[in-house]
Design a protein around this motif. Structure first.
Motif, PDB file in Angstrom:
ATOM      1  N   ILE A  95       0.821  -1.214   0.000  1.00  0.00           N
ATOM      2  CA  ILE A  95       0.000   0.000   0.000  1.00  0.00           C
ATOM      3  C   ILE A  95       0.854   1.264   0.000  1.00  0.00           C
ATOM      4  O   ILE A  95       0.556   2.232  -0.716  1.00  0.00           O
ATOM      5  N   PHE A  96       1.940   1.258   0.771  1.00  0.00           N
ATOM      6  CA  PHE A  96       2.730   2.477   0.936  1.00  0.00           C
ATOM      7  C   PHE A  96       3.957   2.539   0.031  1.00  0.00           C
ATOM      8  O   PHE A  96       4.267   3.609  -0.516  1.00  0.00           O
ATOM      9  N   LEU A  97       4.679   1.446  -0.121  1.00  0.00           N
ATOM     10  CA  LEU A  97       5.943   1.505  -0.841  1.00  0.00           C
ATOM     11  C   LEU A  97       5.764   1.509  -2.353  1.00  0.00           C
ATOM     12  O   LEU A  97       6.584   2.104  -3.070  1.00  0.00           O
ATOM     13  N   THR A  98       4.721   0.846  -2.836  1.00  0.00           N
ATOM     14  CA  THR A  98       4.499   0.849  -4.286  1.00  0.00           C
ATOM     15  C   THR A  98       4.271   2.258  -4.820  1.00  0.00           C
ATOM     16  O   THR A  98       4.952   2.685  -5.767  1.00  0.00           O
ATOM     17  N   PRO A  99       3.337   3.031  -4.258  1.00  0.00           N
ATOM     18  CA  PRO A  99       3.197   4.418  -4.756  1.00  0.00           C
ATOM     19  C   PRO A  99       4.412   5.284  -4.458  1.00  0.00           C
ATOM     20  O   PRO A  99       4.678   6.247  -5.183  1.00  0.00           O
ATOM     21  N   ALA A 100       5.166   4.953  -3.395  1.00  0.00           N
ATOM     22  CA  ALA A 100       6.358   5.751  -3.082  1.00  0.00           C
ATOM     23  C   ALA A 100       7.376   5.686  -4.210  1.00  0.00           C
ATOM     24  O   ALA A 100       8.088   6.661  -4.486  1.00  0.00           O
ATOM     25  N   LEU A 101       7.455   4.531  -4.878  1.00  0.00           N
ATOM     26  CA  LEU A 101       8.399   4.390  -5.982  1.00  0.00           C
ATOM     27  C   LEU A 101       8.067   5.316  -7.139  1.00  0.00           C
ATOM     28  O   LEU A 101       8.955   5.762  -7.873  1.00  0.00           O
ATOM     29  N   PHE A 102       6.792   5.614  -7.310  1.00  0.00           N
ATOM     30  CA  PHE A 102       6.378   6.462  -8.430  1.00  0.00           C
ATOM     31  C   PHE A 102       6.437   7.948  -8.100  1.00  0.00           C
ATOM     32  O   PHE A 102       6.173   8.785  -8.966  1.00  0.00           O
ATOM     33  N   THR A 103       6.755   8.283  -6.851  1.00  0.00           N
ATOM     34  CA  THR A 103       6.857   9.701  -6.471  1.00  0.00           C
ATOM     35  C   THR A 103       8.297  10.168  -6.388  1.00  0.00           C
ATOM     36  O   THR A 103       8.548  11.336  -6.088  1.00  0.00           O
ATOM     37  N   ILE A 104       9.251   9.275  -6.649  1.00  0.00           N
ATOM     38  CA  ILE A 104      10.663   9.660  -6.662  1.00  0.00           C
ATOM     39  C   ILE A 104      10.943  10.468  -7.926  1.00  0.00           C
ATOM     40  O   ILE A 104      10.456  10.131  -9.011  1.00  0.00           O
ATOM     41  N   ASP A 105      11.725  11.534  -7.804  1.00  0.00           N
ATOM     42  CA  ASP A 105      11.960  12.402  -8.960  1.00  0.00           C
ATOM     43  C   ASP A 105      12.879  11.722  -9.982  1.00  0.00           C
ATOM     44  O   ASP A 105      13.488  10.678  -9.690  1.00  0.00           O
ATOM     45  N   PRO A 106      12.992  12.269 -11.199  1.00  0.00           N
ATOM     46  CA  PRO A 106      13.791  11.624 -12.262  1.00  0.00           C
ATOM     47  C   PRO A 106      15.253  11.406 -11.900  1.00  0.00           C
ATOM     48  O   PRO A 106      15.915  10.538 -12.483  1.00  0.00           O
ATOM     49  N   ASN A 107      15.764  12.169 -10.947  1.00  0.00           N
ATOM     50  CA  ASN A 107      17.166  11.998 -10.530  1.00  0.00           C
ATOM     51  C   ASN A 107      17.337  10.943  -9.443  1.00  0.00           C
ATOM     52  O   ASN A 107      18.445  10.751  -8.933  1.00  0.00           O
ATOM     53  N   GLY A 108      16.242  10.300  -9.069  1.00  0.00           N
ATOM     54  CA  GLY A 108      16.320   9.244  -8.061  1.00  0.00           C
ATOM     55  C   GLY A 108      16.243   9.725  -6.640  1.00  0.00           C
ATOM     56  O   GLY A 108      16.497   8.948  -5.710  1.00  0.00           O
ATOM     57  N   ARG A 109      15.904  11.008  -6.454  1.00  0.00           N
ATOM     58  CA  ARG A 109      15.813  11.552  -5.104  1.00  0.00           C
ATOM     59  C   ARG A 109      14.371  11.516  -4.623  1.00  0.00           C
ATOM     60  O   ARG A 109      13.450  11.852  -5.384  1.00  0.00           O
ATOM     61  N   PRO A 110      14.163  11.120  -3.359  1.00  0.00           N
ATOM     62  CA  PRO A 110      12.795  11.087  -2.819  1.00  0.00           C
ATOM     63  C   PRO A 110      12.198  12.491  -2.764  1.00  0.00           C
ATOM     64  O   PRO A 110      12.891  13.464  -2.450  1.00  0.00           O
ATOM     65  N   THR A 111      10.940  12.608  -3.071  1.00  0.00           N
ATOM     66  CA  THR A 111      10.219  13.863  -2.960  1.00  0.00           C
ATOM     67  C   THR A 111       9.523  13.928  -1.604  1.00  0.00           C
ATOM     68  O   THR A 111       9.583  12.981  -0.809  1.00  0.00           O
ATOM     69  N   PHE A 112       8.830  15.050  -1.367  1.00  0.00           N
ATOM     70  CA  PHE A 112       8.074  15.168  -0.125  1.00  0.00           C
ATOM     71  C   PHE A 112       7.029  14.064  -0.028  1.00  0.00           C
ATOM     72  O   PHE A 112       6.812  13.488   1.037  1.00  0.00           O
ATOM     73  N   GLY A 113       6.384  13.762  -1.155  1.00  0.00           N
ATOM     74  CA  GLY A 113       5.393  12.689  -1.159  1.00  0.00           C
ATOM     75  C   GLY A 113       6.006  11.346  -0.825  1.00  0.00           C
ATOM     76  O   GLY A 113       5.404  10.529  -0.111  1.00  0.00           O
ATOM     77  N   SER A 114       7.226  11.099  -1.322  1.00  0.00           N
ATOM     78  CA  SER A 114       7.919   9.838  -1.026  1.00  0.00           C
ATOM     79  C   SER A 114       8.185   9.715   0.467  1.00  0.00           C
ATOM     80  O   SER A 114       7.939   8.670   1.078  1.00  0.00           O
ATOM     81  N   TRP A 115       8.716  10.813   1.048  1.00  0.00           N
ATOM     82  CA  TRP A 115       9.021  10.776   2.481  1.00  0.00           C
ATOM     83  C   TRP A 115       7.749  10.580   3.305  1.00  0.00           C
ATOM     84  O   TRP A 115       7.766   9.877   4.322  1.00  0.00           O
ATOM     85  N   ALA A 116       6.661  11.208   2.878  1.00  0.00           N
ATOM     86  CA  ALA A 116       5.397  11.039   3.598  1.00  0.00           C
ATOM     87  C   ALA A 116       4.932   9.588   3.552  1.00  0.00           C
ATOM     88  O   ALA A 116       4.465   9.038   4.558  1.00  0.00           O
ATOM     89  N   LEU A 117       5.085   8.955   2.390  1.00  0.00           N
ATOM     90  CA  LEU A 117       4.685   7.551   2.269  1.00  0.00           C
ATOM     91  C   LEU A 117       5.615   6.643   3.062  1.00  0.00           C
ATOM     92  O   LEU A 117       5.162   5.658   3.671  1.00  0.00           O
ATOM     93  N   PHE A 118       6.915   6.937   3.060  1.00  0.00           N
ATOM     94  CA  PHE A 118       7.853   6.147   3.854  1.00  0.00           C
ATOM     95  C   PHE A 118       7.527   6.257   5.350  1.00  0.00           C
ATOM     96  O   PHE A 118       7.559   5.264   6.083  1.00  0.00           O
ATOM     97  N   ALA A 119       7.221   7.484   5.787  1.00  0.00           N
ATOM     98  CA  ALA A 119       6.862   7.684   7.189  1.00  0.00           C
ATOM     99  C   ALA A 119       5.574   6.937   7.524  1.00  0.00           C
ATOM    100  O   ALA A 119       5.467   6.305   8.588  1.00  0.00           O
TER     101      ALA A 119
END
Length: 271
Positions: free
Chosen positions: A41-65
């Motif tokens: 539920i959380f990690l799958t969408p987190a993969l699609f919110t990482i920016d093109p340079n491979g850095r986590p976005t705010f959305g990624s960090w929110a999903l990881f948290a």
């Protein structure tokens, strides 16, 4: 009785309880399944919110948290169920999966603050480790070990004494300091036994890698199944062991199943 002998006796005592009450092993299975669902539920969408340079976005960090918080809560929820039924088994009663889930469900609000605190501590330690590198790993390792030891009995206190998180942490620290803290590291029999039981899975995987072909798939499949069974067994044994230690530390009584484990010498009163 030497330290290794006591550890082995405590492992055997926990194993006897699990062997006679196999339903206790269901809770680690449910916990594992819930963990996989939460990860999807959380990690799958987190993969699609990482920016093109491979850095986590705010959305990624929110999903990881969110993943940290929810997965921690689910693990604590099913451990609550396990401890409640392990306590019944140690009392000579008849534990059940349904009974454990009812207890965990009735304590959902009580264990929520503890889950939040545990997840927060884990995230802080992870952040320190990433920022400080090798030094961070040393610091977080020491802090994490101390945190684990001091809070080892928090969940049994929460479940069996029905107090809040703040009181449970204080109570766990008191039990650790006054009863058996100085010797807990020398009696990790279940952890050592689990490691030894996992070695055949490693050997099978290595054998399959050398053989290759269809043998690789067969060996890898057997190794995965064996590893899962070991993980489930160790998790159930740990819950039983933790409950027995709480009973001895809090009440000064040794459960009948642990009569031969010599808890009084394994965890002597601190002078």
């Amino acid at each position: 009785m030497g330290r290794f002998s006591r550890s082995w006796q405590m492992f055997k005592a926990s194993w006897r309880v699990l062997r006679s009450r196999k339903e206790l092993a269901v809770f680690p299975v449910l916990s594992g399944v819930a963990g996989l669902v939460v990860a999807a539920i959380f990690l799958t969408p987190a993969l699609f919110t990482i920016d093109p340079n491979g850095r986590p976005t705010f959305g990624s960090w929110a999903l990881f948290a969110g993943f940290y918080l929810v997965s921690t809560y689910m693990a604590i929820f099913f451990n609550t169920a396990l401890i409640s039924q392990a306590n019944i088994a140690l009392n000579g009663g008849d534990p059940s999966v349904a009974g454990g889930l009812r207890v965990a469900g009735s304590n959902w609000a009580r264990i929520l603050p503890w889950a939040l605190l545990s997840a927060t501590v884990s995230m802080i330690l992870r952040a320190i480790e990433e920022r400080l590198g090798f030094l961070g790993r040393i610091i977080t390792g020491m802090i994490g070990m101390a945190w684990t030891l001091v809070t080892y009995l928090v969940l049994p206190v929460l479940v069996l004494e029905r107090v809040g998180t703040k009181d449970a942490v204080k109570r766990s620290a008191t039990l650790f300091r006054n009863t058996w803290g100085e010797n807990v590291l020398g009696n990790a029999g279940i952890g050592v036994a689990g490691f030894l039981l996992f070695l055949p899975a490693v050997a099978l995987a290595a054998l399959g890698a050398v053989a290759g072909g269809a043998t690789l798939l067969v060996c890898f499949g057997i190794a995965v199944v064996w590893g899962l069974l070991v993980g489930i067994t160790v998790a159930a044994l740990s819950g039983i062991y933790q409950t027995a230690l709480y009973r001895y530390a809090a009440e000064g009584t040794t459960p009948q199943a642990f009569a031969e484990a010599d808890l009084g010498h394994a965890f002597p009163q601190r002078r």
